[in-house]
Every structure is written in C-alpha cells, then in structure tokens.
Design an enzyme around this catalytic site. Structure first.
Site, PDB file in Angstrom:
ATOM      1  N   GLN A   1       0.818  -1.209   0.000  1.00 14.27           N
ATOM      2  CA  GLN A   1       0.000   0.000   0.000  1.00 14.27           C
ATOM      3  C   GLN A   1       0.853   1.260   0.000  1.00 14.27           C
ATOM      4  OE1 GLN A   1      -3.188  -0.673  -0.247  1.00 14.27           O
ATOM      5  NE2 GLN A   1      -3.939   1.423  -0.378  1.00 14.27           N
ATOM      6  N   GLU A   2       1.977   1.211   0.679  1.00  8.93           N
ATOM      7  CA  GLU A   2       2.828   2.394   0.813  1.00  8.93           C
ATOM      8  C   GLU A   2       3.648   2.673  -0.446  1.00  8.93           C
ATOM      9  OE1 GLU A   2       3.270   4.722   2.998  1.00  8.93           O
ATOM     10  OE2 GLU A   2       2.022   4.042   4.656  1.00  8.93           O
ATOM     11  N   SER A   3       4.306   1.654  -0.980  1.00  8.84           N
ATOM     12  CA  SER A   3       5.260   1.885  -2.068  1.00  8.84           C
ATOM     13  C   SER A   3       5.119   0.914  -3.226  1.00  8.84           C
ATOM     14  CB  SER A   3       6.691   1.778  -1.531  1.00  8.84           C
ATOM     15  OG  SER A   3       6.968   0.442  -1.130  1.00  8.84           O
TER      16      SER A   3
END
Length: 777
Positions: A633-635
């Site tokens: 989700q982040e990267s």
C-alpha cells in the site's frame, strides 16, 4: 557523474510509458476509427501469414541463442563498469550472430548513457551486420550517437529511408524528428518539412515545434506561426510551450489569429495542469480584452467565474471574492458556479451563514446543477471535520437523495453512517437499505450490507443478519467487509441456521469483472512478443515493455498483461507489475482466487525481499503478510520511492523517524540514504510499526491509521466517539484516504494468506530481489 539510464532513454524515446490494460481503448476521430477497424478486420494473405510466422521464428531462435547474455547485460546496465563493458564485448566478439548483434546494441546503448558517442558509434556499427531483427534499434541509436557527436550528415545517412525500412518500428516518429533536425542543420529545411509533414498526425509538440522552426527558416511565417500557435495554446503544459510562445511573438507580436476560444483553451488546460497562477493571468487578460469589445461583453461573466476559480486554487481567496462580488448578468450555469465558489470561500473563512446562503441560492435557482452537488459536499465536509455530525448528515443526505452520481453514492453512505453513529437506528436502517436500492452498483453497498446486518444482529433478528452477511460474503468475497461478514457468520452459526427472505437482496449486484487473462504468453506466435523477449535478454526492459504495449494496441491480445507483468518483475520493478494487473482487473477484490491464473495473482501480490521481511516481522511480533500488505500500500515494493511528504523507501519512513529508530537499534552510521536500502528500510520500518501497534494497545487497524495520518489524529478520532469495536472506529475515520488505506491493507492481508499461507516452499524460497546490504544485525 553517470547519467541515469532511464533519463537517457527518455531523451531518445518519447513513447507512452504506462502499461495498457488487456483491452486498451482508443479514441481516434471517426474517420481514423473506421480506418482502424478496416485495418484490423483485413485478412492477411497466406504469404503474409507465412512471412510473419518466419519472422517470429527467427526472433525466437535469436532469443534462445542469446539467453546467456542476460546476467552480463544486467550487470552492465547496473554498474557500467569497465569490467562489465569488457565482458559484454567479449560475448559479442564470440557470437557472430543475432546474439552478438544484441550484445553490441546493448554496448552502444550503455555507451550512449555514459555520454561516450565515439565508443557508442563503434559498438553500434559492429552490431549492424548481426542485427537483422533489431535493425531499427541499431539505426536509431547509431543516429542518436552521431547527433550527440554533432555529425548531422551521418545522421541523415543512417536515417534516410528509415520509415520505409522499418514501417512498424516504435522509433519511427522519433527517427523522423531526429532526421528532420539533422536536415535543418544541413540547411535542407525543405526536406525537413517534407519529413515532418508526412508524420504530423497525431499532433506532438516536439514535432510541431521542429516544423515551425523549419518553416521559419524558409521565411514561411504564416505556416511557422500556425505551428507555434498550436503548441502554445493547445499544448500549454508541454516543455515546448514557452519556446513556441517566444517564437510566435517574434513573428506576430500581436497575434490577431489567437481567438478568444483558443486563448480560453490554453487557460483551461493550465487549470487542469494545476498551473493556477498562469491560468489566472490568462483569464485576467481575456476579461480586459472582452470588456474593451462590445462583441466580447457577453463572455465576461463566464470569464470572471473562471478567473475567480483559478485565483481561489492559487490561494488568492480574497481577490477571488472581490471578482465574484462584482459579477452581474450571468447565465444560470455561470451563476451556479459563482455560488459554489462563494461557498468554498465561506468554508475556508468558517463563515457558516455565507456558506448556507450560497447553498440555499443553489437549492432555489439551480437544483439540477452539478455546482449544487459540489456545494452540498463542501458544506457536509465542513461540518464533518468540526464533528457536527447532525448537520453534516443533513447535507450529505440531501446530496445523496437528490443526485444519482458516484459522488452521491459516497455521500449518501456518509449520511447513513453518521445517523448510525448518532444512534438514530430507525433512520440508519432505512438509509442502509436506501444505499442498496438507490446505488446498487456502488462500492458502498458492501458497507451497507455489513452494517445493516449488524443492526439486525443487535436486534436479535439473526435470520435477517445471516442473510445480509451471506449476501455480502458471496458478492464481495475479498472486500474488507466480506471478510468481516464471514467472521460474523461464524459467530452466529450456533445461534441460528435459518436465513430470512429479503427481496432487497435481489438488487445487490457484484462489481463487474472481466479477468479473461491467460496465465502466460506460452504458445503465442507474435513478432512483438518475440522482439520483447529478445530485448529482455539484453536487459533492455523499458524497450521490451514498449514492444508489448504496442502488441496490446495492435489488437485483442489478452496475453500481454501476464507477459508484461512477468517482464516487470524480472526487471526488479514489482510496482509496475502491480499497476499492470490493476488496470486489467480494477475490481480484483471481487474476484474469486480460482477465477484468475495464479501467476497473475502473484504479480498483483508479490513478495520481493521476503526473507528479510519475514525475519524482521517475526522478530517484532508482526504478521509478515500484514507487513507485506502495508508495503504494497505504501510503495508497491518500490525501494526507491520518495513521497511528496519526503517519506522514503519500501515502508515510506520519514528521515526523522528513521534516525530515531536507528538510534534505538544502535544502527550506525545512519543517513537518510539508508532508507532507500530495502533491507535497512524493512528492519527500521517493522520496528517502528511495532511501536505504533504497542501505542495503540495492540489494535492493528488503529496502528495502521496512525501510520498513515499520525498518532495525534488517531487519539483525536478515538476521543470523538465511544466506539464499541474496531470496525466502527475504522468506518468513522473522517479522512477518506486513511479509512480506505486501513481497509485496503486488512483486505490484502486476507488475499496474501489465501495465496501463500501454508505453502512451505513459497515461504522459504529466496526471491531474486532479496539481497544483503551489510546492515548491522
């Protein structure tokens, strides 16, 4: 300093970089569309089929013969060291075939990246006798090297007749531009114009600029001005726009042919490109010119509203308010936009009376306008952020019942949820059911099914709750609420086995999904596919991907998605593979695992760096699949990701956070650059996330919310309501981004476990992207 290979490539190859979905949509003119359809329907002759088949087989043989080049190619493009160059050149010298030609092409490409035109020319000339299948690549980069050396005659010599030799080359337009510029340098502007005119459509700013320069060199100012005008007004966001504007003003200082419509087009495109200050300047001048002309007076109100909008977006609210206050005689739609902008200004100033007055004016005079819808949203969000849930619910409910848009579906759900949180259960039940009735295709239906089931469960109406949960689990299986519904079903299993007959369930529509994705391109005979695989052996991944993208554009080739994702993973770019599959299956969470080939799922939910990830997760008492979902989700597993908020790496850590945790863990020396090392980022990030879990009493969802929005906000949100369980808190998060972030990660943990949990081989097999960085243990 070595130049980035990607930057070098972009300077030569201005092709679309986004990977297409399985069935890319084209939007040409009707005439072009008809021609395209005719072209695609045209049957090939047996001779043409045999020729293409032979071409594909030759490429496949070249692919097989060059397979052992890939490790050396990767090393060369990663390091560009003398030893790596020497290794590739030895390979090329000992392979007097297409494999050797690929090696020389690779060598020349890397020499160009190093800025060494002479050595690039030497390598690429060596490639020519052995590069029948990749001749267009060799010629283009050879011409590029001559261009860099300043040898225009050689550029012309190499590229003369390029488009006839390679009519299907991805470089065709770039080669023509390169040729035209060389012809201009040689003083052959007439020939340059002939090359560019033949390739003018669809319009591209760099080709149009070159055409304008060529015409200007011949004194054809009318034609030159036409090209410069097109770029300046119709492509204002391009890097060529400023140059074109300067050249246009040199030819025609007061451009009488720049119509009001053309100037408005430029201003509107600047707004879309978020160049608000420039757009405001354009609108200001348009207003001045219109006011000085009787013919333009009628356009002034619309121009003033557009001007005020640009000012407001450029953070000049006070000036925007003055502009709007001085408006008169506006049409209905312009007046509606004026009221909406006044509502926005009032919200920013916390002027409730002015905001409600603007909404009331729209309600009375423009209640079918989209500006009324937007104003209701503005007011509802203002009250929501103030925690005035009753007033927020009123405005959201009005929007949801008055309009039928995607926005209306989302805001109707907000109203229903706020009524539930306010304890108005009878109203909440009705609104949950209305969500299903009014917006049966909306994603919020899954929310409504779950919480309507919870209300029934609270009322001890277990058959009804069972029906809602079962429908949710069936239709939205892998959604956040689908997983929660199955948990509730297990809880009430011992209480009741019966379900209620609820006619409303017939309206529940599962999201439309059309996966239809082959697991691979095995068995496919396609020239672009084989060219792509050959280029992949040279580690020329960007070029290989563009061949596949072109295959997708050529027609119905659903195998492109899996092949492109495989290529992107091999290139060490799982983030691109994830985006490729997302475009192909945007509603993948509604798809049963068994309905899509496993390689496609594994590209969508990859596990690079798994050894480090699992070790550090377990060392901190974390579920490794939770950490994998957080990183995704982040990267999307891009170790070089840097956000606008200055967060770095896989787990998107702020430098200050990294420094603090590194100090706690006695990791020395520490620098921000360490956060771009995958192993270090995971080690620091898992420790940091463990601390957030502990700070939130072990509640993972609260820790995720804090990871995204900050711990202070989570404390504030917790204090604003007496939440009986975690799902109530999650649904009550006022930031849409954070709420969806938490729900997506929890949903994806479930998908990761369905794919990998229990597979001992999958859990222990090292991935090629896992590596050791020498971080202290």
């Amino acid at each position: 300093m070595k130049r980035s290979l990607s930057l070098v490539l972009l300077s030569f190859l201005a092709l679309p970089s986004a990977a297409p979905a399985v069935h890319p949509k084209k939007h040409p003119s009707k005439k072009t569309s008809a021609a395209a359809k005719s072209s695609h329907k045209k049957k090939l002759t047996p001779r043409q089929i045999a020729s293409r088949s032979a071409h594909a087989r030759r490429l496949k043989r070249a692919f097989v013969s060059s397979a052992d080049l890939k490790p050396m190619a990767k090393q060369l493009l990663e390091t560009r060291s003398p030893a790596a160059f020497a290794g590739v050149e030895r390979y090329a010298q000992t392979h007097q075939n297409e494999a050797g030609g690929l090696a020389w092409l690779l060598d020349g490409f890397a020499r160009l990246a190093n800025g060494d035109a002479d050595k690039a020319i030497t390598a690429l000339r060596q490639a020519k006798p052995f590069s029948q299948e990749l001749g267009d690549y060799v010629d283009f980069y050879l011409a590029s090297a001559y261009r860099n050396k300043g040898s225009a005659p050689d550029v012309v010599l190499v590229l003369d007749g390029y488009d006839k030799r390679y009519p299907d080359s991805l470089f065709r337009r770039e080669a023509n531009l390169l040729l035209a510029n060389a012809l201009m340098t040689e003083g052959a502007a007439e020939k340059a114009i002939a090359v560019l005119e033949a390739d003018r459509k669809p319009v591209r700013s760099d080709l149009e600029l070159a055409l304008g320069k060529a015409n200007a060199a011949l004194g054809r100012n009318t034609q030159a001005a036409e090209s410069f005008r097109k770029i300046y007004y119709e492509f204002p966001l391009s890097q060529d726009a400023d140059d074109a504007g300067i050249r246009l003003r040199t030819i025609v200082p007061q451009d009488a042919l720049a119509t009001r419509e053309l100037r408005m087009t430029r201003a509107g495109l600047l707004v879309k490109g978020r160049r608000y200050a420039l757009a405001a300047d354009e609108y200001r001048q348009l207003i001045d010119d219109a006011g000085a002309s009787d013919a333009g007076a009628e356009s002034v109100p619309g121009l003033k509203v557009a001007f005020a909008n640009a000012l407001l977006k450029a953070d000049h609210a006070a000036e925007a308010k003055v502009v709007l206050a001085n408006m008169t005689d506006a049409s209905l739609e312009v007046a509606a936009q004026r009221q909406y902008l006044l509502a926005e200004i009032a919200r920013n100033a916390n002027d409730d009376a002015a905001l409600l007055a603007a909404i009331d004016d729209l309600r009375k005079n423009a209640n079918q306008s989209g500006w009324y819808e937007q104003a209701l949203l503005t007011g509802g969000n203002m009250y929501l952020l103030r925690k005035d849930f009753a007033d927020a619910a009123k405005l959201f409910d009005e929007l949801g019942h008055h309009f039928s848009s995607r926005l209306a579906a989302a805001t109707h759900w907000k109203a229903a949820w706020l009524l539930y949180r306010l304890g108005n259960m009878d109203e909440a039940k009705k609104e949950f059911e209305d969500q299903i009735t009014l917006f049966p295709a909306s994603v919020e239906v899954s929310n409504a099914l779950y919480w309507r089931g919870r209300v029934a469960e609270d009322e001890k109406d277990f058959p009804t709750s069972r029906t809602y949960y079962a429908t949710l689990s069936q239709r939205f299986r892998n959604y956040y609420y689908g997983t929660l519904a199955r948990e509730r079903l297990r809880d009430i299993k011992g209480i009741v086995a019966d379900s209620a007959d609820i006619p409303l369930m017939a309206k529940v529509k599962a999201p439309q999904v059309t996966p239809n994705l082959p697991a691979s391109a095995d068995g496919v005979e396609n020239i672009r596919l084989e060219r792509s695989r050959l280029l992949e052996n040279g580690a020329l991944y960007d070029l290989a991907a563009k061949e596949l993208q072109s295959a997708a554009s050529d027609g119905d080739n659903p195998w492109v998605t899996a092949e492109l994702a495989r290529l992107q993973i091999d290139a060490g770019k799982p983030q691109l593979a994830i985006e490729t599959i997302k475009r192909a299956i945007p509603n993948y969470a509604a798809v049963d695992i068994s309905s899509v080939p496993r390689p496609v799922w594994e590209a969508l939910f990859p596990r690079p760096y798994w050894i480090d990830l699992r070790r550090d997760s377990e060392a901190n008492g974390l579920d490794p699949y939770l950490v994998a979902s957080l990183i995704r989700q982040e990267s999307e597993f891009n170790p070089g990701a840097v956000s606008r908020a200055n967060a770095y790496g896989l787990m998107q850590l702020l430098p200050s956070v990294g420094a603090r945790v590194a100090k706690q863990m006695k990791i020395r020396p520490y620098s921000t650059a360490l956060l771009l090392d995958p192993q270090a980022n995971i080690r620091l990030g898992t420790r940091f996330f463990r601390q957030m879990v502990d700070e939130n009493a072990g509640k993972v969802e609260l820790a995720l919310a804090a990871y995204n929005a900050g711990q202070n906000r989570v404390r504030d949100w917790q204090a604003s309501g007496n939440f009986r369980d975690v799902p109530e808190f999650v649904e009550s998060i006022p930031f849409t981004e954070t709420r969806e972030y938490v729900q997506a990660i929890m949903r994806n943990v479930n998908l990761y476990k369905q794919l990998y949990a229990g597979s001992e081989a999958a859990d222990t097999k090292p991935l090629s992207s896992a590596r050791t960085s020498g971080i202290p243990q």
